[in-house]
Design a protein around this motif. Structure first.
Motif, PDB file in Angstrom:
ATOM      1  N   LYS A 260     -11.754 -60.257  -6.802  1.00  0.00           N
ATOM      2  CA  LYS A 260     -11.535 -60.196  -8.415  1.00  0.00           C
ATOM      3  C   LYS A 260     -11.897 -61.648  -8.835  1.00  0.00           C
ATOM      4  CE  LYS A 260      -8.070 -56.872  -9.631  1.00  0.00           C
ATOM      5  NZ  LYS A 260      -7.130 -56.502 -10.543  1.00  0.00           N
TER       6      LYS A 260
ATOM      7  N   LYS B  28     -11.471 -56.647 -13.650  1.00  0.00           N
ATOM      8  CA  LYS B  28     -12.230 -57.328 -12.739  1.00  0.00           C
ATOM      9  C   LYS B  28     -11.510 -58.914 -12.563  1.00  0.00           C
ATOM     10  CE  LYS B  28     -16.047 -58.183 -15.647  1.00  0.00           C
ATOM     11  NZ  LYS B  28     -17.311 -58.136 -15.666  1.00  0.00           N
TER      12      LYS B  28
ATOM     13  N   GLU C 259      -8.357 -62.003 -12.584  1.00  0.00           N
ATOM     14  CA  GLU C 259      -7.039 -61.972 -12.130  1.00  0.00           C
ATOM     15  C   GLU C 259      -6.678 -63.592 -12.957  1.00  0.00           C
ATOM     16  OE1 GLU C 259      -4.756 -61.586  -8.008  1.00  0.00           O
ATOM     17  OE2 GLU C 259      -6.585 -62.892  -7.861  1.00  0.00           O
TER      18      GLU C 259
END
Length: 107
Positions: A44, A75, A77
């Protein structure tokens, strides 16, 4: 690379990252005292929100805005990083009703 710090020349160590490079992998401490790995080869996009202390108003505003902005990004973090003890993040998340936030301490 040539930089200055308070008007004085300073040297940087290490290799500069280029666009597309992975950040160096490091391990921090999460609010549950578990490991939080940052950098390296992640599946990610890691967004790091770094600040001195979650116990200050400005840092709390920053954290809330980042969480609101990126909470729906599958997608991405978002990792909030501070120098606080991990328990400070736990208090903040509980008081603000923040769930599933990734927090990391670099105490």
């Amino acid at each position: 690379m040539s930089i200055t710090f308070k008007g004085n020349p300073a040297s940087l160590k290490g290799t500069a990252l280029k666009v597309g490079d992975n950040a160096p992998a490091i391990t921090l401490v999460g609010k549950d005292l578990g490991e939080v790995k940052v950098g390296g080869n992640s599946n990610k996009i890691q967004i790091l929100s770094v600040f001195p202390s979650i116990d200050t108003g400005v840092c709390q505003i920053q954290t809330k805005k980042f969480i609101a902005q990126y909470s729906g990004c599958d997608k991405c973090e978002l990792i909030s990083v501070a120098r606080d003890l991990p328990f400070a993040f736990g208090r903040f998340c509980e008081a603000e009703g923040v769930e599933n936030a990734i927090t990391a301490s670099d105490f």
